[in-house]
Motif scaffolding. Structure first.
Motif, PDB file in Angstrom:
ATOM      1  N   UNK A   1      10.157  -8.290  -9.543  1.00 60.76           N
ATOM      2  CA  UNK A   1      11.238  -8.137  -8.570  1.00 60.76           C
ATOM      3  C   UNK A   1      11.486  -9.481  -7.903  1.00 60.76           C
ATOM      4  N   UNK A   2      12.752  -9.752  -7.589  1.00 55.25           N
ATOM      5  CA  UNK A   2      13.105 -11.049  -7.012  1.00 55.25           C
ATOM      6  C   UNK A   2      14.404 -10.930  -6.232  1.00 55.25           C
TER       7      UNK A   2
ATOM      8  N   UNK B   1       5.581   3.855  -8.145  1.00 51.24           N
ATOM      9  CA  UNK B   1       5.637   2.395  -8.050  1.00 51.24           C
ATOM     10  C   UNK B   1       5.201   1.982  -6.657  1.00 51.24           C
ATOM     11  N   UNK B   2       4.527   0.833  -6.592  1.00 53.08           N
ATOM     12  CA  UNK B   2       4.117   0.278  -5.300  1.00 53.08           C
ATOM     13  C   UNK B   2       4.294  -1.236  -5.350  1.00 53.08           C
ATOM     14  N   UNK B   3       4.629  -1.862  -4.232  1.00 52.70           N
ATOM     15  CA  UNK B   3       4.898  -3.298  -4.239  1.00 52.70           C
ATOM     16  C   UNK B   3       3.635  -4.137  -4.342  1.00 52.70           C
ATOM     17  N   UNK B   4       3.795  -5.300  -4.967  1.00 49.26           N
ATOM     18  CA  UNK B   4       2.727  -6.291  -5.043  1.00 49.26           C
ATOM     19  C   UNK B   4       3.335  -7.638  -4.698  1.00 49.26           C
ATOM     20  N   UNK B   5       2.937  -8.194  -3.578  1.00 49.64           N
ATOM     21  CA  UNK B   5       3.376  -9.538  -3.216  1.00 49.64           C
ATOM     22  C   UNK B   5       4.537  -9.610  -2.260  1.00 49.64           C
ATOM     23  N   UNK B   6       5.280  -8.511  -2.085  1.00 51.15           N
ATOM     24  CA  UNK B   6       6.411  -8.528  -1.155  1.00 51.15           C
ATOM     25  C   UNK B   6       6.836  -7.102  -0.858  1.00 51.15           C
TER      26      UNK B   6
ATOM     27  N   UNK C   1       0.780  -1.222   0.000  1.00 54.44           N
ATOM     28  CA  UNK C   1       0.000   0.000   0.000  1.00 54.44           C
ATOM     29  C   UNK C   1       0.812   1.273   0.000  1.00 54.44           C
ATOM     30  N   UNK C   2       2.139   1.168   0.091  1.00 50.15           N
ATOM     31  CA  UNK C   2       2.988   2.359   0.091  1.00 50.15           C
ATOM     32  C   UNK C   2       3.588   2.574  -1.296  1.00 50.15           C
ATOM     33  N   UNK C   3       3.887   3.834  -1.585  1.00 47.71           N
ATOM     34  CA  UNK C   3       4.407   4.182  -2.909  1.00 47.71           C
ATOM     35  C   UNK C   3       5.600   5.115  -2.787  1.00 47.71           C
TER      36      UNK C   3
ATOM     37  N   UNK D   1       6.337  -8.100  -7.525  1.00 46.64           N
ATOM     38  CA  UNK D   1       6.297  -7.152  -8.636  1.00 46.64           C
ATOM     39  C   UNK D   1       6.139  -5.751  -8.086  1.00 46.64           C
ATOM     40  N   UNK D   2       6.411  -4.790  -8.936  1.00 48.92           N
ATOM     41  CA  UNK D   2       6.089  -3.393  -8.670  1.00 48.92           C
ATOM     42  C   UNK D   2       5.004  -2.961  -9.646  1.00 48.92           C
TER      43      UNK D   2
END
Length: 725
Positions: free
Chosen positions: A125-126, A165-170, A82-84, A109-110
């Motif tokens: 992202x990994x 950009x914001x994180x998705x999954x991590x 939820x952060x960007x 991912x972002x």
């Protein structure tokens, strides 16, 4: 076989300017003094810590093994769900590259937003290519925390647009974003042989190795064309000579392999250009040739316009590579060197390349078997080598290192090392004239865990034998070195001399400890070397081993700001220690970690200690009181503060009510100067001086603002702390 060049085992006893382009738009650029150094790049980088974010800023930190210590500028932004972080686009662009970190063992991912609209495309992202362990290298710890991922946006954006950009999954820590206008795909050259015509699969599903080999055989004396697409090779190419391998552009033609060319010799005239080679190297195995080029391309060859990523080494060059030109390439995320010219070559030019996130020396020459001769590293930009040096010259004859920009070295490295460390025999020590000219080093040098004290930003090292070559170091800029600027040392502990060194025309700013760190017998002459904001003293001159001979520093004239000598050879000065000969004119707060109870938009606490009066901290609005705190690094008898606002006519006069507090431990604070009104007026420089009582001893300085007549927030563009009243 790859032989480590990072194992600098020594037998010893126990950051860029930010320019405001428009409201809320901050772009990281090199300071004006750095303009001549580094590569001319097709992209513009923006630091995440200078962007707008709802995440958490980490750093600055120079401690080996920490995430912030490997970040560009030693700072980054951590994003939870939820952060960007939102960047203001600095130039017309259609492509984005992100340097990032995710926790070990995680992938995700972002999500990308352009002016508030989410794209269907994401940035993967990994941690797969990060968290490298090299236990056989003494002093190494888990390192190589960051990785790079790129994305064609599918649309054009303009300067001033917003990309978030914001994180998705991590959780993702974002370090820096590169914005680029990628040209359209190039056309196939007339008469060239396409690898697709020989059966290559541009989908990446089939094995295209034999098709590449067949195309090379068919195109002798001509060009092999690699159309847009993804091509998978399962083994290396060899017998490559008298041919050009050309792609449609490094964003379009992509070869997936961990070992592209592997050959011990070639007749030469090999030209490799304009495509990407992206590997799958996830650890460093020095016995494996997991390199873009391993061995020889032969004389009169070139490598240009390449994107080289996720390999062990970019180019590990042995054999005959005479007159090789390596230019205009990007080399990212290698687990070892970016490029190593491994003996015998003559007339090699490595220029205008960008290297980020190398796991050993970014650029190296190693004169094994016979000397590298008349070769040079010129106008390269190097950032974040996370284990060794930015540029290392190990032996060789008549070598030049010119106009390079190196930043943020870590753990076992200097920005530039000129060394007789041989690693193995037969080795050819430095000879002739070694030219080190026009280089800029930013936040380079590191605390070597094997030495228990540091490596300087620029190191001359008689590690395994005396330095008898002439070493001319000219027109050097060294900024924000966490420790020393120039180091002269016999790193193998044998006390070999360092001779014939001339340092002419250097600017040293804000070095953490000393300007000259002399630990070997020998001599150097210094002319027109000026230093400001020196952390402890001008010179540390303590030979190792003890009684092995002294180092003579000859004053050739024009030197200033570093006359004092550290008097106690039993201790190494700590950054900012300022004793026994502190510089009373040094601003103790510059570049130090700063925090605040709140910040508005991009106007973060660090802006008040970045040395740029045009950038500023602004607290959360309509929420007095607000506090700003800086850690000076060690207790100091501070006698005077200078508080500034931007010197712009747009800033009207105002009065702020400020209380000064201090602490030695960061927990218990006492009032140093009671609440008082301070007038900031553009007519008098928009600054205010705060005298502090004699005997004030503090490490943590806190300013609490309770009122501002012109804006409902606390505001400082610079907070300066001095030992003089």
């Amino acid at each position: 076989m790859y032989t480590s060049t990072a194992g600098h085992v020594r037998r010893m006893p126990a950051i860029g300017a930010v320019v405001a382009l428009a409201a809320g738009m901050l772009v990281t650029l090199a300071p004006a003094a750095h303009a001549a150094a580094g590569a001319t790049l097709p992209f513009t980088s923006v630091e995440a810590e200078s962007a707008t974010t709802t995440g958490s800023r980490i750093g600055p930190d120079h401690t080996q093994g920490t995430l912030a210590s490997e970040a560009s500028g030693r700072q980054a932004v951590r994003l939870a769900a939820g952060q960007r972080v939102e960047f203001t686009v600095p130039r017309a662009s259609n492509a984005l590259n992100i340097a990032y970190n995710v926790p070990d063992g995680r992938s995700g991912a972002l999500n990308v937003y352009v002016n508030g609209t989410r794209l269907a495309r994401t940035v993967p992202v990994t941690s797969k290519y990060s968290y490298i362990d090299t236990g056989w290298i003494t002093g190494a710890r888990t390192h190589h925390f960051f990785d790079n991922a790129r994305l064609l946006l599918g649309q054009n954006v303009q300067a001033g647009d917003k990309i978030a950009v914001e994180p998705a999954g991590t959780e993702v820590t974002v370090d820096v974003a590169d914005f680029e206008q990628v040209a359209p795909t190039a056309a196939q050259p007339a008469g060239s042989v396409s690898v697709v015509s020989k059966g290559a699969d541009p989908s990446g599903n089939g094995d295209s190795t034999q098709a590449f080999r067949d195309a090379i055989a068919a195109a002798q004396g001509g060009t092999v064309w690699i159309p847009p697409g993804d091509y998978r090779l399962t083994s290396s190419l060899n017998g490559v000579q008298n041919v050009t391998l050309q792609g449609a552009g490094s964003w379009y033609s992509v070869v997936h392999t961990s070992h592209f060319v592997d050959q011990t010799g070639s007749l030469g005239k090999v030209h490799i250009k304009d495509f990407a080679v992206i590997g799958e190297v996830t650890e460093r195995v020095d016995s494996s040739p997991d390199n873009f080029v391993n061995g020889s391309l032969g004389p009169n060859s070139s490598v240009s316009g390449m994107w080289i990523q996720h390999l062990k080494v970019g180019l590990w060059l042995t054999g005959n590579n005479d007159n090789l030109v390596v230019e205009n390439n990007r080399i990212l995320d290698t687990t070892a060197d970016g490029l190593n010219l491994n003996g015998t070559a003559k007339g090699v030019r490595v220029r205008n390349n960008f290297l980020r996130d190398q796991g050993d020396d970014a650029l190296a020459m190693w004169s094994l078997y016979s000397p590298d001769t008349d070769s040079s590293f010129e106008n390269n930009t190097i950032t974040q080598p996370n284990l060794a040096n930015g540029i290392a010259i190990y032996g060789g004859t008549d070598i030049a290192v010119r106009n390079n920009l190196v930043s943020d070295t870590n753990a076992l490295g200097s920005g530039i090392a000129i060394s007789n460390q041989k690693f193995m025999d037969p080795f050819s020590p430095l000879a002739g004239t070694i030219t080190v000219d026009g280089n800029t080093l930013v936040r380079t040098g590191a605390m070597n865990p094997n030495w228990n004290h540091p490596m300087g930003a620029l190191r001359v090292d008689s590690y395994d034998s005396a330095i008898n070559a002439t070493v001319n170091i000219t027109d050097t800029t060294i900024t924000d070195s966490p420790y020393s600027a120039f180091e002269f040392v016999s790193g193998g502990g044998q006390g070999y001399p360092v001779r014939n060194v001339n340092v002419t025309g250097a600017t040293v700013r804000n070095t953490g400890t000393v300007v000259v760190q002399a630990e070997a017998q020998g001599a150097a002459t210094f002319r027109n070397v000026t230093a400001t904001q020196v952390g402890a003293a001008g010179v540390y001159n303590c030979a190792y081993p003890a009684n092995s001979g002294s180092f003579a520093l000859t004053d050739g004239g024009g030197n200033s700001g570093w006359a004092a000598t550290w008097s106690d050879c039993s201790t190494w000065p700590q950054p900012g220690q300022g004793s026994p000969d502190p510089d009373p004119n040094r601003n103790l707060a510059k570049g130090r970690p700063a925090t605040a109870t709140g910040s508005q938009d991009v106007y973060t606490p660090g802006k008040a200690v970045d040395g740029d009066a045009n950038t500023y901290w602004e607290s959360a609005n309509n929420a007095f009181p607000q506090s700003w705190t800086v850690d000076l690094g060690s207790p100091n008898a501070v006698r005077r503060l200078v508080l500034k606002l931007p010197p712009s006519a747009a800033w009207g006069a105002r009065t702020q009510t400020i209380t000064v507090l201090g602490s030695t431990d960061g927990s218990g604070y006492t009032t140093v100067a009671a609440a008082h009104t301070y007038r900031f007026d553009p007519a008098t420089g928009n600054s205010a001086t705060v005298p502090l009582p004699n005997g004030t001893n503090l490490r943590y300085l806190r300013l609490t603002v309770t009122a501002n007549t012109a804006w409902p927030a606390g505001q400082f563009s610079e907070v300066e702390a001095y030992l003089t009243p």
